[in-house]
Write a protein that holds these residues in place. Sequence first.
Motif, mmCIF file in Angstrom:
data_model
loop_
_atom_site.group_PDB
_atom_site.id
_atom_site.type_symbol
_atom_site.label_atom_id
_atom_site.label_comp_id
_atom_site.label_asym_id
_atom_site.label_seq_id
_atom_site.Cartn_x
_atom_site.Cartn_y
_atom_site.Cartn_z
ATOM 1 N N VAL A 267 0.859 -1.181 0.000
ATOM 2 C CA VAL A 267 0.000 0.000 0.000
ATOM 3 C C VAL A 267 0.898 1.236 0.000
ATOM 4 C CG1 VAL A 267 -1.894 1.219 1.123
ATOM 5 C CG2 VAL A 267 -1.711 -1.274 1.359
ATOM 6 N N GLN A 269 1.126 5.437 -0.178
ATOM 7 C CA GLN A 269 0.280 6.571 0.155
ATOM 8 C C GLN A 269 1.107 7.835 0.315
ATOM 9 O OE1 GLN A 269 -3.301 6.868 0.605
ATOM 10 N NE2 GLN A 269 -2.478 8.934 0.363
ATOM 11 N N TRP A 278 -6.355 9.331 4.289
ATOM 12 C CA TRP A 278 -5.314 8.316 4.168
ATOM 13 C C TRP A 278 -4.872 7.723 5.491
ATOM 14 C CZ3 TRP A 278 -0.478 9.089 6.259
ATOM 15 C CH2 TRP A 278 -0.077 10.408 6.502
ATOM 16 N N MET A 282 -5.118 3.761 5.796
ATOM 17 C CA MET A 282 -3.944 2.931 6.051
ATOM 18 C C MET A 282 -4.152 2.079 7.305
ATOM 19 S SD MET A 282 -1.445 3.462 3.752
ATOM 20 C CE MET A 282 0.244 3.634 4.306
ATOM 21 N N ARG A 283 -4.800 2.651 8.291
ATOM 22 C CA ARG A 283 -5.027 1.916 9.536
ATOM 23 C C ARG A 283 -6.005 0.758 9.333
ATOM 24 N NH1 ARG A 283 -6.206 5.948 12.206
ATOM 25 N NH2 ARG A 283 -8.477 5.856 12.325
ATOM 26 N N GLY A 286 -4.526 -1.969 7.122
ATOM 27 C CA GLY A 286 -3.572 -2.740 7.918
ATOM 28 C C GLY A 286 -4.256 -3.693 8.876
ATOM 29 N N SER A 292 0.256 -6.692 5.314
ATOM 30 C CA SER A 292 0.491 -5.667 4.289
ATOM 31 C C SER A 292 1.742 -4.858 4.615
ATOM 32 C CB SER A 292 -0.719 -4.743 4.183
ATOM 33 O OG SER A 292 -0.950 -4.078 5.426
ATOM 34 N N LYS A 293 2.377 -4.367 3.554
ATOM 35 C CA LYS A 293 3.489 -3.433 3.712
ATOM 36 C C LYS A 293 2.990 -2.066 3.303
ATOM 37 C CE LYS A 293 8.239 -2.393 2.227
ATOM 38 N NZ LYS A 293 8.731 -2.228 3.604
ATOM 39 N N ARG A 294 3.048 -1.118 4.231
ATOM 40 C CA ARG A 294 2.532 0.223 3.968
ATOM 41 C C ARG A 294 3.695 1.205 3.888
ATOM 42 N NH1 ARG A 294 -0.827 -0.503 9.060
ATOM 43 N NH2 ARG A 294 0.433 -2.387 9.064
ATOM 44 N N ILE A 296 4.885 5.146 3.070
ATOM 45 C CA ILE A 296 4.495 6.555 3.012
ATOM 46 C C ILE A 296 5.468 7.319 2.119
ATOM 47 C CG2 ILE A 296 4.257 8.684 4.336
ATOM 48 C CD1 ILE A 296 2.003 6.786 4.848
#
Length: 325
Positions: A267, A269, A278, A282-283, A286, A292-294, A296
Amino acid sequence: MELMRELSTLEHSPVLKRPDFTALRDQLPRLDFSGEGPLLPELQDYRNYYNLHFPLAEKTGVGTFMAAGFELVGQYWLVARPRGTLFICHGYFDHTGIYGAAIRFGLERGLNVVIFDFPGHGLSSGEPVAIDTFLQYRQVLDSLLQIARDKLPGPWHVMGQSTGGAAVLAYLQYSVWQPFEKVFLLAPLVRPARWHLRKWMFYLGRFFMVAPNRGFNINTHDAEFARRQAHRDPLQSHVMSMRWLGAMVDWLHAFPKTARNEKRILVLQGTDDETVSWRYNMRVIGDRFPNSKRVIIRGARHQMINETQPYRHQILQALDNWLKA
């Protein structure tokens, strides 16, 4: 998806004569991924207009397919020795024509690329930018994948921008067949920005607004890209859809209640995104996708696939890292 906000830099830009591609769908064959036969002159004009010619592709084609009561238009580019296939899902108001950067990303990495216009977008049929439920996006994506089955080599990957990201999430959460190895989500939509204010506009406006005017905002640092969308893109809708807004409200309530999914997804963002909420998104993503790999991207705006340098470099680096992981 874009904000309903007009910027003065766009309001005062000159309006130029734009071509009409609305009749193109009726001239297209059924989608078969054969890459055989020349492109129609009208289709050549369309691709010239949107700069969708890619020398890396050995074969290319366009065709229609039926799904969820719509006639959709899909396009594909095939490389000589494919290392897999990338499917692309565009965002709200978007269409294939403005995703040249995403198509090029796949081709440059040795992947076949497939992209289609959602109902009511681009060359596909349907009331402009309208939908009844986000599960229809899942349904049309599934229909495309069924056509591609046994025709396009694996591994299969998928990229979704904004509402296209929501479509991919809906597919992952509601579909039995799970063919994707790598999943790339760019600024995916769960809840729009400033929803605590906008929800009242929706709940009141649905009683007396059918198609409110859409505003164009600069949702990338590429101001020329935004100007082209606002004034030189014949496939851009200048209204929103209350039906789509209703479907979006259903989605933002439904997604957080879906089952936990162990699938590893990426993900991306940007912190200057004023289109989606966002931090919340994202929260909650997740929470539903704990593996997931988030990532920024500081300063990036919403239209991530069409961002400028240095944001583009960071975005492509994150996509490459995930593809190689």
